[in-house]
Design a protein around this motif. Structure first.
Motif, short mmCIF file in Angstrom:
data_model
loop_
_atom_site.label_atom_id
_atom_site.label_comp_id
_atom_site.label_asym_id
_atom_site.label_seq_id
_atom_site.Cartn_x
_atom_site.Cartn_y
_atom_site.Cartn_z
N SER A 206 -8.21 1.06 -7.17
CA SER A 206 -8.79 0.97 -5.82
C SER A 206 -7.98 1.77 -4.80
O SER A 206 -8.20 1.65 -3.60
N LYS A 207 -7.01 2.55 -5.30
CA LYS A 207 -6.15 3.37 -4.43
C LYS A 207 -5.53 2.56 -3.28
O LYS A 207 -5.69 2.90 -2.10
N PRO A 208 -4.81 1.51 -3.62
CA PRO A 208 -4.22 0.66 -2.58
C PRO A 208 -3.10 1.37 -1.84
O PRO A 208 -2.36 2.17 -2.41
N LYS A 209 -2.96 1.05 -0.55
CA LYS A 209 -1.89 1.61 0.26
C LYS A 209 -0.67 0.68 0.28
O LYS A 209 0.46 1.14 0.44
N ILE A 210 -0.90 -0.62 0.14
CA ILE A 210 0.19 -1.60 0.17
C ILE A 210 0.07 -2.53 -1.04
O ILE A 210 -0.99 -3.09 -1.30
N ILE A 211 1.17 -2.69 -1.79
CA ILE A 211 1.22 -3.60 -2.94
C ILE A 211 2.43 -4.50 -2.79
O ILE A 211 3.52 -4.04 -2.47
N TRP A 212 2.22 -5.78 -3.03
CA TRP A 212 3.33 -6.73 -3.11
C TRP A 212 3.50 -7.14 -4.57
O TRP A 212 2.52 -7.41 -5.27
N ARG B 199 2.45 5.29 -1.32
CA ARG B 199 2.13 3.86 -1.40
C ARG B 199 3.33 3.02 -0.99
O ARG B 199 4.44 3.25 -1.46
N HIS B 200 3.12 2.02 -0.13
CA HIS B 200 4.21 1.12 0.29
C HIS B 200 4.21 -0.11 -0.61
O HIS B 200 3.20 -0.81 -0.73
N ILE B 201 5.36 -0.35 -1.24
CA ILE B 201 5.46 -1.46 -2.19
C ILE B 201 6.65 -2.34 -1.83
O ILE B 201 7.75 -1.84 -1.55
N VAL B 202 6.43 -3.66 -1.85
CA VAL B 202 7.49 -4.63 -1.60
C VAL B 202 7.62 -5.53 -2.82
O VAL B 202 6.63 -6.12 -3.29
N PHE C 242 11.83 7.29 -4.19
CA PHE C 242 10.76 6.96 -3.23
C PHE C 242 11.33 6.08 -2.12
O PHE C 242 11.93 5.04 -2.39
N GLU C 243 11.11 6.46 -0.87
CA GLU C 243 11.67 5.72 0.25
C GLU C 243 10.82 4.51 0.65
O GLU C 243 11.28 3.65 1.41
N ASN C 244 9.59 4.44 0.18
CA ASN C 244 8.70 3.36 0.59
C ASN C 244 8.67 2.21 -0.42
O ASN C 244 7.72 1.44 -0.48
N LEU C 245 9.73 2.11 -1.22
CA LEU C 245 9.91 1.00 -2.15
C LEU C 245 10.94 0.05 -1.57
O LEU C 245 12.09 0.42 -1.33
N THR C 246 10.56 -1.21 -1.33
CA THR C 246 11.46 -2.19 -0.74
C THR C 246 11.59 -3.40 -1.66
O THR C 246 10.56 -3.94 -2.10
N GLU D 58 2.15 -8.72 7.39
CA GLU D 58 1.16 -7.71 7.00
C GLU D 58 0.30 -8.23 5.85
O GLU D 58 0.52 -9.30 5.30
N ARG D 59 -0.68 -7.44 5.47
CA ARG D 59 -1.61 -7.81 4.40
C ARG D 59 -1.59 -6.75 3.32
O ARG D 59 -1.79 -5.57 3.61
N ALA D 60 -1.36 -7.17 2.09
CA ALA D 60 -1.35 -6.23 0.97
C ALA D 60 -2.76 -6.00 0.46
O ALA D 60 -3.60 -6.91 0.49
#
Length: 372
Positions: free
Chosen positions: A229-235, A253-256, A277-281, A296-298
């Motif tokens: 689904s080409k997600p932008k945010i994944i938890w 993609r932003h991942i937490v 990748f800098e958007n991996l937290t 926020e909402r994943a």
């Protein structure tokens, strides 16, 4: 007769299904999973992902048992399990050398009957990537650490693949595997693993799947499902060393990743640095605490809880978050079914069994949930 002499002689019955043909094992596990998840009307049942039958375990947890001949690593004075066929030959060799070395040092196993002795457990983990191993001695006290240190060069000469060696102090007279204090006897502090070209790191207390080959397939499948689904945010909740999160990572993609064990988070952060990748937290938090503070909402949430499952409170929070999809990786189909009852705002789209634990009744299940 099975291929395991320990089972056939009743020395060890842990692999309760080992005398069944492997196809029968998968059929029984599949039948149980279908029975438990049938009420949720899955749209698609995928074929089970089968395992190797021998040498698939990357972890050995050996009880140290006192005997007249010295320490026995196994179940009883007469039954050493160092040649268990679930471990590959390199692990069997290492365990044999460790047992001999401990006897030569005259290390005393902890005797639960009289509460005397020092060594409680020997824990060995192997990287499938390069064959290196991590060895942990679980001791009652600090008393014999000096003796272990003095003999360490000899042990490493016998088993050169031992690159991480530690002592864990567990002073309580209870069946608890490990204590809080971990003392490194080597400069190196973690094993490096590599699954699907993703670098992963394993420290003494960090959780890692016991079947590397099946874990490779599980992570790959989850990343494919998540990416559709080409997600932008994944938890990634209960992320361990970051296996799911790292497999889903892309530059945009932003991942937490959330995990309560700080050592596992340190491993995940090391992997993120390696990937670049800098958007991996990754955060060392309880999943429920993260749920309470997150604003926020994943788009996709991945959960991989312990055997007890998510529980009603976390399920209710997931429903309030309202992500479009949830990928649930479960090692306990019973608790999975209970959690699905509490996630009534979602329908079950896909189900696949991954046989992480051949010859036992246990297995891993990956479920895709889609918001109603």
């Amino acid at each position: 007769m099975s291929f395991c002499s320990f089972y056939d002689t009743d020395a060890c019955r842990s692999c309760s299904m080992i005398d069944l043909f492997y196809g029968e094992q998968l059929n029984e596990k599949g039948a149980l999973l279908h029975k438990l998840l049938h009420p949720f009307e899955p749209k698609q049942w995928l074929k089970p992902s089968p395992s190797q039958l021998k040498g698939f375990r990357n972890k050995a947890k050996m009880v140290a048992i006192p005997s007249r001949d010295g320490i026995v690593l196994g179940l009883s004075e007469e039954s050493s399990l160092i040649q268990c066929p679930l471990y590959d030959v390199s692990m069997q060799h290492a365990l044999g050398q460790i047992q001999t070395w401990l006897r030569e040092l005259k290390i005393q196993a902890y005797d639960v009957r009289v509460k005397k002795g020092e060594l409680k457990y020997v824990l060995l983990t192997r990287s499938a990537h390069n064959g290196t191993m991590m060895l942990r001695f679980v001791l009652r006290s600090h008393g014999i650490i000096g003796r272990l240190k003095n003999g360490l060069d000899d042990l490493v000469a016998r088993v050169p693949k031992l690159t991480v060696i530690t002592v864990n102090i567990q002073p309580i007279h209870m069946a608890i595997l490990e204590g809080e204090e971990e003392i490194f006897l080597t400069d190196q502090t973690r094993l490096e693993e590599n699954l699907n070209s993703i670098p992963l790191f394993i420290r003494p207390k960090s959780f890692f799947q016991t079947n590397t080959d099946i874990a490779t397939k599980l992570y790959k499948t989850a990343s494919e499902w998540a990416g559709e689904s080409k997600p932008k945010i994944i938890w990634d909740l209960f992320c361990g060393v970051g296996g799911f999160a790292l497999h889903c990572a892309t530059p945009e993609r932003h991942i937490v990743g959330i995990e309560i064990e700080a050592e596992a988070i340190a491993c995940a952060q090391e992997s993120a640095k390696r990937i670049g990748f800098e958007n991996l937290t990754f955060k060392a938090l309880d999943a429920a605490s993260f749920g309470a503070e997150s604003g926020e909402r994943a788009d996709v949430i991945i959960v991989n809880p312990p055997r007890r499952g998510l529980g009603e409170q976390l399920c209710k929070w997931l429903e309030r978050v309202g992500s479009e999809r949830i990928l649930y990786s479960s090692c306990n189909a019973q608790s999975l079914a209970k959690d699905l009852e509490n996630l009534s705002g979602y329908r079950v789209n896909r189900v696949q069994l991954f046989d992480m634990f051949p010859h036992t009744a246990h297995f891993e299940t990956l479920v895709e949930l889609v918001k109603n």
